[in-house]
Design a protein around this motif. Structure first.
Motif, PDB file in Angstrom:
ATOM      1  N   ILE A 197      33.554  63.506  51.607  1.00 46.19           N
ATOM      2  CA  ILE A 197      32.190  64.003  51.481  1.00 46.19           C
ATOM      3  C   ILE A 197      31.282  62.800  50.709  1.00 46.19           C
ATOM      4  CG2 ILE A 197      30.545  65.526  50.603  1.00 46.19           C
ATOM      5  CD1 ILE A 197      32.800  67.568  50.496  1.00 46.19           C
ATOM      6  N   LEU A 198      32.087  62.410  49.609  1.00 43.66           N
ATOM      7  CA  LEU A 198      31.250  61.327  48.790  1.00 43.66           C
ATOM      8  C   LEU A 198      31.386  60.010  49.312  1.00 43.66           C
ATOM      9  CD1 LEU A 198      32.404  62.868  45.192  1.00 43.66           C
ATOM     10  CD2 LEU A 198      30.504  63.575  46.727  1.00 43.66           C
ATOM     11  N   GLY A 199      32.396  59.572  50.034  1.00 43.75           N
ATOM     12  CA  GLY A 199      32.686  58.097  50.467  1.00 43.75           C
ATOM     13  C   GLY A 199      33.960  57.537  49.394  1.00 43.75           C
ATOM     14  N   THR A 200      33.924  56.262  49.968  1.00 43.13           N
ATOM     15  CA  THR A 200      35.213  55.799  48.844  1.00 43.13           C
ATOM     16  C   THR A 200      35.018  54.234  48.925  1.00 43.13           C
ATOM     17  OG1 THR A 200      37.587  55.440  48.994  1.00 43.13           O
ATOM     18  CG2 THR A 200      36.718  55.395  51.148  1.00 43.13           C
ATOM     19  N   GLU A 201      35.738  53.502  48.258  1.00 44.09           N
ATOM     20  CA  GLU A 201      35.728  52.008  48.021  1.00 44.09           C
ATOM     21  C   GLU A 201      36.974  51.621  49.176  1.00 44.09           C
ATOM     22  OE1 GLU A 201      35.810  50.869  43.973  1.00 44.09           O
ATOM     23  OE2 GLU A 201      33.812  50.306  44.276  1.00 44.09           O
ATOM     24  N   ILE A 202      36.698  50.683  50.073  1.00 43.49           N
ATOM     25  CA  ILE A 202      37.477  50.120  51.163  1.00 43.49           C
ATOM     26  C   ILE A 202      37.760  48.601  50.848  1.00 43.49           C
ATOM     27  CG2 ILE A 202      38.024  49.910  53.560  1.00 43.49           C
ATOM     28  CD1 ILE A 202      36.134  52.061  53.931  1.00 43.49           C
ATOM     29  N   LEU A 203      39.150  48.206  50.761  1.00 40.82           N
ATOM     30  CA  LEU A 203      39.579  46.643  50.721  1.00 40.82           C
ATOM     31  C   LEU A 203      39.081  45.921  51.831  1.00 40.82           C
ATOM     32  CD1 LEU A 203      40.912  44.697  49.000  1.00 40.82           C
ATOM     33  CD2 LEU A 203      42.828  45.494  50.391  1.00 40.82           C
ATOM     34  N   ASP A 204      38.365  45.191  51.648  1.00 45.09           N
ATOM     35  CA  ASP A 204      37.629  44.168  52.717  1.00 45.09           C
ATOM     36  C   ASP A 204      38.834  42.892  52.766  1.00 45.09           C
ATOM     37  OD1 ASP A 204      36.632  42.262  54.274  1.00 45.09           O
ATOM     38  OD2 ASP A 204      34.637  42.995  53.864  1.00 45.09           O
ATOM     39  N   GLU A 205      39.681  42.921  53.912  1.00 44.25           N
ATOM     40  CA  GLU A 205      40.751  41.947  53.909  1.00 44.25           C
ATOM     41  C   GLU A 205      40.143  40.419  53.816  1.00 44.25           C
ATOM     42  OE1 GLU A 205      43.148  42.770  57.065  1.00 44.25           O
ATOM     43  OE2 GLU A 205      43.872  44.887  56.256  1.00 44.25           O
ATOM     44  N   LYS A 206      38.932  40.069  54.377  1.00 47.12           N
ATOM     45  CA  LYS A 206      38.312  38.681  54.524  1.00 47.12           C
ATOM     46  C   LYS A 206      37.912  38.375  53.164  1.00 47.12           C
ATOM     47  CE  LYS A 206      36.864  39.330  59.242  1.00 47.12           C
ATOM     48  NZ  LYS A 206      35.575  39.218  60.149  1.00 47.12           N
ATOM     49  N   SER A 207      37.272  39.244  52.551  1.00 49.78           N
ATOM     50  CA  SER A 207      36.695  38.743  51.108  1.00 49.78           C
ATOM     51  C   SER A 207      37.625  39.089  49.978  1.00 49.78           C
ATOM     52  CB  SER A 207      35.306  39.254  50.935  1.00 49.78           C
ATOM     53  OG  SER A 207      35.601  40.773  50.564  1.00 49.78           O
ATOM     54  N   GLY A 208      38.595  39.815  50.263  1.00 50.85           N
ATOM     55  CA  GLY A 208      39.474  40.227  49.205  1.00 50.85           C
ATOM     56  C   GLY A 208      38.851  41.119  48.153  1.00 50.85           C
ATOM     57  N   GLY A 209      37.775  41.665  48.187  1.00 46.60           N
ATOM     58  CA  GLY A 209      37.022  42.720  47.400  1.00 46.60           C
ATOM     59  C   GLY A 209      37.089  43.845  47.962  1.00 46.60           C
ATOM     60  N   PHE A 210      36.180  44.710  47.205  1.00 48.52           N
ATOM     61  CA  PHE A 210      36.020  46.233  47.808  1.00 48.52           C
ATOM     62  C   PHE A 210      34.546  46.356  48.269  1.00 48.52           C
ATOM     63  CE2 PHE A 210      39.695  46.786  45.176  1.00 48.52           C
ATOM     64  CZ  PHE A 210      40.465  47.612  45.701  1.00 48.52           C
ATOM     65  N   ARG A 211      34.394  47.229  49.301  1.00 46.98           N
ATOM     66  CA  ARG A 211      33.138  47.506  49.842  1.00 46.98           C
ATOM     67  C   ARG A 211      32.987  48.821  49.885  1.00 46.98           C
ATOM     68  NH1 ARG A 211      33.416  48.763  55.307  1.00 46.98           N
ATOM     69  NH2 ARG A 211      35.113  48.215  56.213  1.00 46.98           N
ATOM     70  N   THR A 212      31.903  49.377  49.567  1.00 45.09           N
ATOM     71  CA  THR A 212      31.595  50.957  49.510  1.00 45.09           C
ATOM     72  C   THR A 212      31.138  51.459  50.683  1.00 45.09           C
ATOM     73  OG1 THR A 212      30.679  50.559  47.456  1.00 45.09           O
ATOM     74  CG2 THR A 212      30.293  52.654  48.332  1.00 45.09           C
ATOM     75  N   HIS A 213      31.849  52.515  51.048  1.00 44.83           N
ATOM     76  CA  HIS A 213      31.705  53.227  52.356  1.00 44.83           C
ATOM     77  C   HIS A 213      30.927  54.581  51.867  1.00 44.83           C
ATOM     78  CE1 HIS A 213      32.081  55.415  56.101  1.00 44.83           C
ATOM     79  NE2 HIS A 213      32.759  56.256  55.463  1.00 44.83           N
ATOM     80  N   HIS A 214      29.827  54.745  52.472  1.00 46.27           N
ATOM     81  CA  HIS A 214      29.145  55.826  51.966  1.00 46.27           C
ATOM     82  C   HIS A 214      29.589  57.121  52.832  1.00 46.27           C
ATOM     83  CE1 HIS A 214      25.468  53.732  50.196  1.00 46.27           C
ATOM     84  NE2 HIS A 214      26.626  53.663  49.391  1.00 46.27           N
ATOM     85  N   GLY A 215      29.557  58.119  52.183  1.00 46.54           N
ATOM     86  CA  GLY A 215      29.958  59.456  52.866  1.00 46.54           C
ATOM     87  C   GLY A 215      28.837  60.234  53.428  1.00 46.54           C
ATOM     88  N   PRO A 216      29.122  61.208  54.021  1.00 47.24           N
ATOM     89  CA  PRO A 216      28.107  62.151  54.691  1.00 47.24           C
ATOM     90  C   PRO A 216      27.192  62.701  53.705  1.00 47.24           C
ATOM     91  CG  PRO A 216      30.067  63.259  54.836  1.00 47.24           C
ATOM     92  CD  PRO A 216      30.386  62.107  54.372  1.00 47.24           C
ATOM     93  N   ILE A 217      27.341  62.698  52.343  1.00 42.49           N
ATOM     94  CA  ILE A 217      26.385  63.167  51.415  1.00 42.49           C
ATOM     95  C   ILE A 217      25.159  62.399  51.186  1.00 42.49           C
ATOM     96  CG2 ILE A 217      27.276  62.067  49.517  1.00 42.49           C
ATOM     97  CD1 ILE A 217      27.084  64.842  47.985  1.00 42.49           C
ATOM     98  N   PHE A 218      25.312  61.237  51.538  1.00 45.17           N
ATOM     99  CA  PHE A 218      24.448  60.174  51.797  1.00 45.17           C
ATOM    100  C   PHE A 218      23.099  60.453  52.815  1.00 45.17           C
ATOM    101  CE2 PHE A 218      27.221  58.090  48.894  1.00 45.17           C
ATOM    102  CZ  PHE A 218      26.518  57.565  48.049  1.00 45.17           C
ATOM    103  N   THR A 219      22.438  61.559  52.467  1.00 45.17           N
ATOM    104  CA  THR A 219      21.434  62.049  53.656  1.00 45.17           C
ATOM    105  C   THR A 219      20.380  62.837  52.978  1.00 45.17           C
ATOM    106  OG1 THR A 219      21.248  63.187  55.635  1.00 45.17           O
ATOM    107  CG2 THR A 219      22.694  64.130  54.130  1.00 45.17           C
ATOM    108  N   ASN A 220      19.341  63.314  53.701  1.00 48.42           N
ATOM    109  CA  ASN A 220      18.197  64.112  52.839  1.00 48.42           C
ATOM    110  C   ASN A 220      18.756  65.654  53.158  1.00 48.42           C
ATOM    111  OD1 ASN A 220      16.250  61.887  54.863  1.00 48.42           O
ATOM    112  ND2 ASN A 220      16.191  62.043  52.678  1.00 48.42           N
ATOM    113  N   LEU A 221      19.329  65.873  54.185  1.00 48.74           N
ATOM    114  CA  LEU A 221      19.746  67.400  54.320  1.00 48.74           C
ATOM    115  C   LEU A 221      20.958  67.586  54.907  1.00 48.74           C
ATOM    116  CD1 LEU A 221      18.196  70.166  54.550  1.00 48.74           C
ATOM    117  CD2 LEU A 221      17.774  69.816  56.648  1.00 48.74           C
ATOM    118  N   LEU A 222      22.022  67.922  54.074  1.00 47.38           N
ATOM    119  CA  LEU A 222      23.483  68.139  54.129  1.00 47.38           C
ATOM    120  C   LEU A 222      23.735  69.478  54.526  1.00 47.38           C
ATOM    121  CD1 LEU A 222      26.138  66.918  54.394  1.00 47.38           C
ATOM    122  CD2 LEU A 222      26.378  67.365  51.781  1.00 47.38           C
TER     123      LEU A 222
END
Length: 330
Positions: free
Chosen positions: A85-110
């Motif tokens: 629901i909320l999303g998570t942090e995903i390891l980016d293999e190219k950069s070696g860092g984490f990127r944020t994946h937004h879950g469906p809660i990032f909307t106007n009407l859930l």
């Protein structure tokens, strides 16, 4: 004609057009549409309780398109995780860092469909975001879009595979509306409309059309109209008598001998906000007792709990609330 009068006429027309647009697709749900508009105008969350198949998803989808809001739906199941629901942090293999994946809660009407089928940990994650309108992922705290509204549905708790929402979580829903089956006349109209849906041809094939195919992206009004309506809601006059009446009703729930749990101050705030929005929807610039009594069940019933003795005597929350309302006006 004054500018204020023109503005009020425009807002009344805007809200009426939204209800008419929904009525073109959803039959016999005028009260639910009104409650949804009240929630939008006051930024309060809505809980719909009822059996499957009552067009809850279709209704929310139609309203979101009519007001030009981003809409997402999450089907709650026993194996759902907070990160779904909320999303998570995903390891980016190219950069070696984490990127944020937004879950469906990032909307106007859930639409949180069948919220009481998920484990309490998942319910808690959603309801925390509802309260604070923020989500923390890793080291980042991100605000949710504005407006942000959760419309949750739940099945009757007697059904198998459901978890009853705790009182503290129920209290975060401004309104809880109980849906019933449509009247015979409305159900006949539903069937007539369904007979006329026909077939949709696509990519050399065809599929039977559903009511969802009737939902268009043509919005009623503009985003500025919604903002203006929200601002106008806060300008609705609430008299001192009305305010004291609300306090009296809330206080009676705490002292009633058949109730082991009464309303928190949040219930009084919800009654005031919802009454203001209902007054605007009905073309008034002041709240009246009719607003209060029309909304009392949706605001109060999910916030009170009967004592074991009252349950053993066969009493219902509706009976207790009706008694409290009658005593408060006598």
């Amino acid at each position: 004609m004054s500018n204020a009068s023109v503005s009020n006429d425009h807002l009344s027309s805007y809200l009426k057009q939204i209800r008419e647009r929904v009525g073109e697709i959803v039959v016999g749900q005028d009260v639910v549409v009104e409650r949804t508009l009240i929630s939008l105008l006051t930024s309060g969350h809505l809980l719909l309780e009822g059996m499957p198949g009552l067009a809850k998803t279709l209704l929310v989808n139609t309203i979101s398109k009519a007001i030009h809001l981003d809409f997402r739906r999450v089907q709650f199941t026993i194996d759902l995780l907070p990160s779904d629901i909320l999303g998570t942090e995903i390891l980016d293999e190219k950069s070696g860092g984490f990127r944020t994946h937004h879950g469906p809660i990032f909307t106007n009407l859930l639409l949180a469909d069948e919220i009481n089928r998920a484990a309490p940990k998942v319910q808690g994650a959603l309801l925390e975001a509802m309260q604070e309108r923020k989500v923390t992922l890793g080291n980042q705290t991100m605000s949710l879009p504005t407006p942000f509204l959760v419309i949750a549905t739940q099945n009757p708790i007697e059904q198998s595979g459901t978890f009853e929402l705790p009182e503290a979580q129920l209290d975060r829903f401004m309104l809880c509306h109980r849906l019933g089956y449509p009247a015979a006349k409305d159900e006949e109209e539903i069937l007539r409309r369904n007979l006329k849906l026909g077939v949709q041809k696509k990519d050399g094939g065809a599929v039977a059309r559903t009511e969802f195919d009737l939902v268009t992206d043509d919005a009623v009004g503009t985003p500025e109209d919604l903002v203006a309506a929200m601002e106008a809601t806060h300008d609705i006059h609430v008299s001192e008598v009305f305010l004291k009446h609300v306090v009296d009703i809330v206080e009676r729930t705490r002292k009633h001998p058949d109730l082991e749990l009464g309303c928190s101050p949040r219930a009084g705030i919800a009654l005031l906000k919802a009454s203001r929005a209902r007054a605007l929807i009905h073309g008034r610039d002041y709240a009246i007792s009719e607003d209060l009594f029309a909304l009392a069940e949706d605001v109060i019933l999910h916030r009170i709990r009967l004592s074991y003795e009252a349950l053993a005597d066969g009493k219902t929350p509706q009976q207790i609330l009706q008694q409290i309302l009658e005593e408060s006006i006598s």
